[in-house]
Design a protein around this motif. Structure first.
Motif, mmCIF file in Angstrom:
data_model
loop_
_atom_site.group_PDB
_atom_site.id
_atom_site.type_symbol
_atom_site.label_atom_id
_atom_site.label_comp_id
_atom_site.label_asym_id
_atom_site.label_seq_id
_atom_site.Cartn_x
_atom_site.Cartn_y
_atom_site.Cartn_z
ATOM 1 N N THR A 1 -16.550 6.401 -7.054
ATOM 2 C CA THR A 1 -15.340 5.270 -6.303
ATOM 3 C C THR A 1 -15.247 3.902 -6.272
ATOM 4 N N ALA A 2 -14.537 2.549 -6.552
ATOM 5 C CA ALA A 2 -15.212 0.957 -7.007
ATOM 6 C C ALA A 2 -13.431 0.640 -5.474
ATOM 7 N N GLY A 3 -14.075 0.119 -5.106
ATOM 8 C CA GLY A 3 -13.020 -0.367 -3.872
ATOM 9 C C GLY A 3 -13.242 -2.232 -3.397
ATOM 10 N N ILE B 1 -7.368 5.173 -0.805
ATOM 11 C CA ILE B 1 -7.518 5.092 0.747
ATOM 12 C C ILE B 1 -7.544 3.650 1.573
ATOM 13 N N TYR B 2 -6.690 3.313 2.591
ATOM 14 C CA TYR B 2 -7.095 1.766 2.584
ATOM 15 C C TYR B 2 -7.097 2.245 4.626
ATOM 16 N N ILE B 3 -7.652 0.911 5.193
ATOM 17 C CA ILE B 3 -7.760 1.277 6.742
ATOM 18 C C ILE B 3 -7.724 -0.543 6.886
ATOM 19 N N PHE C 1 -10.107 -1.542 1.377
ATOM 20 C CA PHE C 1 -9.505 -0.230 0.261
ATOM 21 C C PHE C 1 -10.778 0.352 -0.870
ATOM 22 N N GLU C 2 -10.326 1.362 -1.298
ATOM 23 C CA GLU C 2 -11.124 2.566 -2.330
ATOM 24 C C GLU C 2 -10.847 3.997 -3.010
ATOM 25 N N PHE C 3 -10.858 3.627 -4.459
ATOM 26 C CA PHE C 3 -10.237 3.787 -5.147
ATOM 27 C C PHE C 3 -11.281 5.317 -5.970
ATOM 28 N N LYS C 4 -10.572 6.470 -5.654
ATOM 29 C CA LYS C 4 -11.750 7.755 -6.883
ATOM 30 C C LYS C 4 -11.570 7.325 -7.870
ATOM 31 N N GLU C 5 -12.599 7.309 -9.144
ATOM 32 C CA GLU C 5 -12.779 6.906 -10.547
ATOM 33 C C GLU C 5 -12.111 5.566 -9.977
ATOM 34 N N GLY C 6 -12.624 4.919 -9.586
ATOM 35 C CA GLY C 6 -12.071 2.937 -9.429
ATOM 36 C C GLY C 6 -13.080 2.303 -10.552
ATOM 37 N N MET D 1 0.761 -1.332 -0.220
ATOM 38 C CA MET D 1 -0.023 -0.029 0.566
ATOM 39 C C MET D 1 1.259 1.353 -0.259
ATOM 40 N N TYR D 2 1.963 1.124 0.985
ATOM 41 C CA TYR D 2 2.796 2.495 1.162
ATOM 42 C C TYR D 2 3.711 2.717 -0.368
ATOM 43 N N LYS D 3 4.045 1.379 -1.444
ATOM 44 C CA LYS D 3 4.663 1.159 -2.582
ATOM 45 C C LYS D 3 3.749 2.330 -3.546
ATOM 46 N N ASN D 4 2.393 1.542 -3.141
ATOM 47 C CA ASN D 4 1.646 2.578 -4.194
ATOM 48 C C ASN D 4 0.951 3.915 -4.012
ATOM 49 N N LYS D 5 1.139 4.446 -2.882
ATOM 50 C CA LYS D 5 0.914 5.823 -2.612
ATOM 51 C C LYS D 5 -0.516 5.194 -1.657
ATOM 52 N N ILE D 6 -1.199 4.479 -1.709
ATOM 53 C CA ILE D 6 -2.796 4.703 -1.066
ATOM 54 C C ILE D 6 -2.425 5.140 0.531
ATOM 55 N N THR D 7 -3.550 5.926 0.364
ATOM 56 C CA THR D 7 -3.306 6.750 2.109
ATOM 57 C C THR D 7 -3.768 6.051 3.017
ATOM 58 N N ARG D 8 -3.330 5.324 3.828
ATOM 59 C CA ARG D 8 -3.865 4.608 5.533
ATOM 60 C C ARG D 8 -4.867 5.514 6.863
ATOM 61 N N MET D 9 -5.580 4.945 6.336
ATOM 62 C CA MET D 9 -6.712 5.503 7.581
ATOM 63 C C MET D 9 -6.521 4.645 8.799
ATOM 64 N N MET D 10 -7.090 4.977 10.650
ATOM 65 C CA MET D 10 -7.238 4.965 11.056
ATOM 66 C C MET D 10 -8.442 4.214 11.058
ATOM 67 N N PRO D 11 -8.799 3.110 11.523
ATOM 68 C CA PRO D 11 -9.825 2.743 12.101
ATOM 69 C C PRO D 11 -10.755 3.105 13.155
ATOM 70 N N LEU D 12 -12.557 3.186 12.261
ATOM 71 C CA LEU D 12 -13.367 3.847 13.158
ATOM 72 C C LEU D 12 -13.759 2.050 13.534
ATOM 73 N N MET D 13 -14.481 1.902 15.629
ATOM 74 C CA MET D 13 -15.190 1.173 16.091
ATOM 75 C C MET D 13 -16.941 0.865 15.619
#
Ligand code: ASP
Ligand code: MG
Length: 327
Positions: free
Chosen positions: A290-292, A108-110, A136-141, A50-62
Motif C-alpha cells: 500500500t501507499a498513502g 480508504i480514508y478516515i 488515506f491509504e491505497f492498495k497497490e499504491g 473522496m466520494y466521487k473517487n470511490k474512496i471508502t470512508r471509515m470511522m476513526p479510532l481514538m
C-alpha cells in the motif's frame, strides 16, 4: 511572611483571570466564524472528492494497542482498558494497513482525530497537540499515484473554496491569489534541498515557493518503505504549503513484508514486543502493498485562510506549552 503570601495569592489569582480572559477572547474572535466556515467547506470538498473517487470512508479510532511510533518523542500517553495497555491515537497508519487486508477494500480514508502530546518546544506556529488529519491509504499504491491523487484533491478543494467562500474571504480580508495553481507541483528530494539551503531547508524552500510542492525521501518511521534500488533512501514524501506555511502532509509507500519490517524495526531498536501481532500478520503474508498519506485539516485551514499560526484555526487552544488550558 503573611503579607507576602497574600500578595502572591493575589498575583496568582490575577494571572488566572488573565488566562481565562485570553480563552474567552479566543472564542469571541470575530474572524472565527469565517475561519470555521472555510474549514467546513474544506471538509465538505474533501468528502465530496473522496466520494466521487470511490474512496471508502471509515470511522476513526481514538485509542489502540498500537499506533504511530512517530519520528520524534512526545509525552507519555498510555491508557488502560481491562488490564490491557492502549495508547491515544497518534495516527491510524497500522489500522490503514490492516484494513486493506480485506479483499473488497481498495482505497480508504478516515477523518481522524489524533493526539500527540508534543513538548513545549513545539509551541510554534505549526503544531497542535490534538488535531485532525485526513488519512488515506491505497492498495497497490505508489508514490506517483499519491502525488497525482493529492494534487488533484488540492485543486478540487481550492476551486470549491473559491466558489463557495467569497463572503468569508471578504470578511477575512483575503484574496484568492494563493489558491491559483498553475504548474504541476514540483518535486524535490531532501538531499538536493539540504545541499542548497542547509538544515532548515523545508522552511526556506517553503518561504521561497509560491505553489505547493513535494519533498521526497525522509529517513523516519520503520513503516515507510526503503527504496531497495537505492538503499538508504525512502519512498516517502511530504507536501509543503508555500509562503512559509511548511508541511501539510506526510506519507509514503509502506513496508509490508516480514523481513523488511523486522530489518527496519531493528535499525531503530523498535520495541518488537508491542508489535508482535502486527509482525505475526506480516509473517503470514497478510499485509499487502500500500501507499498513502495524511494531511492536517487545521494546517490546510491555516494555509487557505493565511493564518499567522495554526492555533488560530481552533476554538480552544491546543498549542503545546501553554501555561494553562481552560477548556
Ligand atoms: N498518517 C501519515 C501517513 O499515513 C503519517 C502521519 O500521521 O504523520 O503516513
Ligand atoms: Mg509529518
Amino acid at each position: 511572611m503573611e503579607v507576602c503570601s497574600l500578595k502572591e495569592k493575589m498575583i496568582e489569582k490575577e494571572r488566572e483571570l488573565e488566562l481565562l480572559n485570553e480563552a474567552v477572547d479566543k472564542i469571541k474572535n470575530p474572524k472565527l466564524p469565517y475561519i470555521l466556515r472555510v474549514q467546513q467547506s474544506i471538509l465538505r470538498a474533501v468528502d465530496d472528492y473522496m466520494y466521487k473517487n470511490k474512496i471508502t470512508r471509515m470511522m476513526p479510532l481514538m485509542m489502540a494497542p498500537i499506533t504511530d511510533t512517530l519520528n520524534h518523542s512526545v509525552e507519555e500517553s498510555a491508557l488502560f482498558y481491562q488490564g490491557q495497555e492502549f495508547d491515544v491515537m497518534k495516527s491510524m497508519i497500522f489500522h490503514k494497513q490492516a484494513t486493506l487486508m480485506n479483499k473488497g477494500l481498495e482505497k480508504i480514508y478516515i477523518v481522524s482525530p489524533n493526539i500527540r502530546l508534543e513538548s513545549s518546544e513545539r509551541g510554534d506556529k505549526r503544531h497542535l497537540f490534538e488535531f485532525t488529519q485526513v488519512d488515506f491509504e491505497f492498495k497497490e499504491g505508489t508514490m506517483e499515484m499519491v502525488f497525482e491523487f493529492m494534487e488533484s484533491l488540492v485543486r478540487y478543494v481550492f476551486e470549491f473554496i473559491k466558489k463557495e467562500c467569497t463572503e468569508e474571504f471578504k470578511a477575512l480580508g483575503l484574496t484568492t491569489d494563493h489558491l491559483e495553481l498553475k504548474d504541476t507541483f514540483k518535486k524535490y528530494r531532501t538531499e538536493e534541498l539540504e545541499e542548497k539551503y542547509g538544515e532548515d531547508f523545508e522552511r526556506i524552500a517553503s518561504e521561497k515557493a509560491t505553489e505547493p510542492f513535494w519533498i521526497i525521501n525522509h529517513k523516519r518511521e520503520f513503516y515507510d518503505a526503503e527504496d531497495l534500488d537505492n538503499k538508504g533512501t525512502y519512498k516517502n514524501y511530504d507536501l509543503i504549503w508555500p509562503k512559509g506555511y511548511v508541511e501539510g502532509l506526510s506519507g509514503g509507500e509502506r513496508e509490508y513484508k516480514y523481513d523488511r519490517i523486522i530489518t527496519r524495526m531493528r535499525e531503530i531498536n523498535q520495541d518488537e514486543e508491542r508489535f508482535k501481532d502486527y509482525i505475526e500478520l506480516a509473517k503470514r503474508g497478510e499485509l499487502v502493498k500500500t501507499a498513502g498519506a495524511g494531511f492536517g485539516v487545521e494546517r490546510m485551514t491555516r494555509f487557505i485562510c493565511q493564518l499567522n499560526q495554526i492555533d488560530d484555526a481552533t476554538v480552544f487552544t491546543r498549542k503545546p506549552g501553554k501555561e494553562k488550558y481552560i477548556f
